[in-house]
Design an enzyme around this catalytic site. Structure first.
Site, PDB file in Angstrom:
ATOM      1  N   TYR A 174       0.917  -1.154   0.072  1.00 27.65           N
ATOM      2  CA  TYR A 174      -0.043  -0.020  -0.113  1.00 27.65           C
ATOM      3  C   TYR A 174       0.815   1.396   0.050  1.00 27.65           C
ATOM      4  O   TYR A 174       0.677   2.204  -0.631  1.00 27.65           O
ATOM      5  CB  TYR A 174      -0.952   0.061   1.140  1.00 27.65           C
ATOM      6  CG  TYR A 174      -2.048   1.082   1.197  1.00 27.65           C
ATOM      7  CD1 TYR A 174      -3.027   0.870   0.339  1.00 27.65           C
ATOM      8  CD2 TYR A 174      -2.050   2.053   2.109  1.00 27.65           C
ATOM      9  CE1 TYR A 174      -4.239   1.845   0.408  1.00 27.65           C
ATOM     10  CE2 TYR A 174      -2.759   3.145   2.127  1.00 27.65           C
ATOM     11  CZ  TYR A 174      -3.815   3.019   1.212  1.00 27.65           C
ATOM     12  OH  TYR A 174      -4.794   4.022   1.174  1.00 27.65           O
ATOM     13  N   LYS A 178       1.013   4.054  -3.033  1.00 28.81           N
ATOM     14  CA  LYS A 178       0.441   5.443  -2.606  1.00 28.81           C
ATOM     15  C   LYS A 178       1.582   6.657  -2.718  1.00 28.81           C
ATOM     16  O   LYS A 178       1.562   7.560  -2.941  1.00 28.81           O
ATOM     17  CB  LYS A 178      -0.354   5.534  -1.130  1.00 28.81           C
ATOM     18  CG  LYS A 178      -1.576   4.826  -1.235  1.00 28.81           C
ATOM     19  CD  LYS A 178      -2.569   5.491  -2.030  1.00 28.81           C
ATOM     20  CE  LYS A 178      -3.870   4.890  -1.918  1.00 28.81           C
ATOM     21  NZ  LYS A 178      -4.945   5.686  -2.708  1.00 28.81           N
TER      22      LYS A 178
HETATM   23  N1  NAD Z   1      -9.930   4.545   4.433  1.00 31.25           N
HETATM   24  C1  NAD Z   1      -8.681   5.004   4.644  1.00 31.25           C
HETATM   25  O1  NAD Z   1      -8.321   5.073   5.740  1.00 31.25           O
HETATM   26  C2  NAD Z   1      -8.159   5.643   3.570  1.00 31.25           C
HETATM   27  C3  NAD Z   1      -7.205   6.463   4.101  1.00 31.25           C
HETATM   28  C4  NAD Z   1      -6.183   7.275   3.037  1.00 31.25           C
HETATM   29  C5  NAD Z   1      -6.412   6.974   1.573  1.00 31.25           C
HETATM   30  N2  NAD Z   1      -7.619   6.226   1.268  1.00 31.25           N
HETATM   31  C6  NAD Z   1      -7.874   6.233  -0.109  1.00 31.25           C
HETATM   32  O2  NAD Z   1      -9.070   6.907  -0.495  1.00 31.25           O
HETATM   33  C7  NAD Z   1      -9.596   5.985  -1.667  1.00 31.25           C
HETATM   34  C8  NAD Z   1     -11.084   5.574  -1.302  1.00 31.25           C
HETATM   35  O3  NAD Z   1     -10.946   4.684  -0.181  1.00 31.25           O
HETATM   36  P1  NAD Z   1     -12.007   4.079   0.760  1.00 31.25           P
HETATM   37  O4  NAD Z   1     -11.615   4.178   2.075  1.00 31.25           O
HETATM   38  O5  NAD Z   1     -13.254   5.162   0.322  1.00 31.25           O
HETATM   39  O6  NAD Z   1     -12.388   2.861   0.190  1.00 31.25           O
HETATM   40  P2  NAD Z   1     -13.743   1.928  -0.059  1.00 31.25           P
HETATM   41  O7  NAD Z   1     -13.460   0.459   0.094  1.00 31.25           O
HETATM   42  O8  NAD Z   1     -14.919   2.178   0.899  1.00 31.25           O
HETATM   43  O9  NAD Z   1     -14.206   2.451  -1.456  1.00 31.25           O
HETATM   44  C9  NAD Z   1     -13.322   2.216  -2.633  1.00 31.25           C
HETATM   45  C10 NAD Z   1     -14.129   2.358  -3.994  1.00 31.25           C
HETATM   46  O10 NAD Z   1     -13.391   1.680  -4.988  1.00 31.25           O
HETATM   47  C11 NAD Z   1     -14.004   0.768  -5.658  1.00 31.25           C
HETATM   48  N3  NAD Z   1     -13.028   0.079  -6.435  1.00 31.25           N
HETATM   49  C12 NAD Z   1     -12.305  -0.895  -6.265  1.00 31.25           C
HETATM   50  N4  NAD Z   1     -11.370  -1.200  -7.269  1.00 31.25           N
HETATM   51  C13 NAD Z   1     -11.893  -0.556  -8.135  1.00 31.25           C
HETATM   52  C14 NAD Z   1     -11.447  -0.857  -9.640  1.00 31.25           C
HETATM   53  N5  NAD Z   1     -10.525  -1.374 -10.043  1.00 31.25           N
HETATM   54  N6  NAD Z   1     -12.144   0.240 -10.552  1.00 31.25           N
HETATM   55  C15 NAD Z   1     -13.085   1.157 -10.050  1.00 31.25           C
HETATM   56  N7  NAD Z   1     -13.566   1.035  -8.710  1.00 31.25           N
HETATM   57  C16 NAD Z   1     -12.857  -0.032  -7.745  1.00 31.25           C
HETATM   58  C17 NAD Z   1     -14.656   0.196  -4.887  1.00 31.25           C
HETATM   59  O11 NAD Z   1     -15.613  -0.932  -5.270  1.00 31.25           O
HETATM   60  C18 NAD Z   1     -15.305   0.857  -3.827  1.00 31.25           C
HETATM   61  O12 NAD Z   1     -16.770   1.554  -4.179  1.00 31.25           O
HETATM   62  C19 NAD Z   1      -8.534   4.731  -1.881  1.00 31.25           C
HETATM   63  O13 NAD Z   1      -7.745   5.311  -2.839  1.00 31.25           O
HETATM   64  C20 NAD Z   1      -7.837   4.579  -0.493  1.00 31.25           C
HETATM   65  O14 NAD Z   1      -6.845   4.238  -0.658  1.00 31.25           O
HETATM   66  C21 NAD Z   1      -8.211   5.546   2.491  1.00 31.25           C
END
Ligand code: NAD
Length: 274
Positions: A174, A178
């Site tokens: 990850y 990132k």
């Molecule tokens: N949740 C955290 O702690 C956190 C922290 C920092 C950054 N992020 C980043 O924020 C972003 C959103 O994360 P989240 O927490 O909302 O996750 P989440 O799992 O709630 O949502 C992710 C969405 O992406 C979709 N997805 C997955 N693979 C895909 C693909 N190949 N093509 C199209 N859609 C796809 C999923 O179906 C889901 O709807 C991600 O990039 C994650 O790495 C999350």
């Protein structure tokens, strides 16, 4: 926040992407294409967004998208232009958590490849194809009261993470992906400023979404309490906190901000070492 244009949101079926889609509709966006590998979830998001939309001309559509596939990204961007004409904002939230939580000597190559495919290939394809589409769009004045603030052809916001900046133990696939997401955003921002396109990378810390809940399930050491110990504002980030930052970075209010790693982390960076 002067959000009146059309938005393309990836990963809009859950978590941060869903919160961004609903916030865009509330704030006055005219059109939203919600794209996700889970089409049913994207359709649920557009129903919720439509219920709170404030622009009288509001329209939203859902579409299946796999960000790891060049063909799928091409078709989705073409659909955005066909349905809405112009892409004012792109918020790229599609992402995936890990299925294991391991030190580097036990980490899995398959897991690294999966994380690189979704985050790095996905961010590359989205940034590249959306930039190309925005480049050919008409220049719009940012602030008619202050023409010296220039014009815009669009704003791209990609989702990095605190893991774009800091080492997070046991999550090497990850953190590697990132860090690369931030590199794509910074490079694109340097090249695109001249075309009046901005590219920024939001770096949230632990955000309470299904992705984080899954990470907490697979890790024995990581608990909400252990995470809070590193966060001066003593709560987890919410998807709404990230959506507010994303809308700011889309809006003309941030028209002089590009190429930044924008932290939404409750001050966690103060407790971390690079
Ligand atoms: N949740 C955290 O702690 C956190 C922290 C920092 C950054 N992020 C980043 O924020 C972003 C959103 O994360 P989240 O927490 O909302 O996750 P989440 O799992 O709630 O949502 C992710 C969405 O992406 C979709 N997805 C997955 N693979 C895909 C693909 N190949 N093509 C199209 N859609 C796809 C999923 O179906 C889901 O709807 C991600 O990039 C994650 O790495 C999350």
């Amino acid at each position: 926040m002067d959000i009146t244009g059309n938005a393309f949101v990836t990963g809009g079926g859950s978590g941060i992407g869903k919160a961004c889609s609903i916030a865009l509709a509330k704030e006055g966006a005219k059109g939203i294409l919600v794209a996700d590998i889970n089409l049913k979830a994207a359709e649920e998001t557009i129903a919720e967004a439509t219920a709170v939309a404030t622009n009288p001309d509001f329209r939203a559509e859902a579409i299946h998208l796999d960000v790891t596939s060049e063909e799928s990204v091409k078709q989705t961007v073409a659909k955005m232009i066909e349905s809405f004409g112009r892409i004012d904002y792109c918020i790229h939230c599609a992402g995936t958590g890990l299925s294991s939580y391991r030190p580097v000597d036990e980490a899995s190559l398959d897991e690294l490849k999966r994380s690189l495919a979704v985050h790095v290939h996905g961010t590359f394809l989205i940034t590249s194809l959306i930039s190309a589409a925005m480049k050919s769009q008409e220049l719009v004045t940012v602030d008619s009261a202050h023409p010296e603030r220039g014009g815009t052809r669009g704003s791209i916001v990609v989702l990095g993470s605190s893991a774009s900046i800091f080492a997070i133990p046991h999550l090497v696939p990850y953190t590697a992906s990132k860090h690369a997401v931030l590199a794509i955003a910074k490079t694109a921002a340097m090249e695109s400023g001249v075309h009046n396109i901005r590219v920024n990378c939001i770096c949230p810390n632990w955000t309470d979404t299904p992705m984080l809940r899954h990470t907490l399930e697979i890790s024995e050491e990581m608990t909400v309490e252990s995470l809070l110990a590193t966060i001066p504002i003593k709560r987890l980030c919410t998807a709404h906190d990230v959506a507010d930052a994303a809308l700011f970075l889309c809006s003309p209010r941030s028209c002089y901000i590009t190429g930044v790693a924008y932290p939404v982390d409750g001050g966690m960076a103060l407790t971390m070492k690079t």
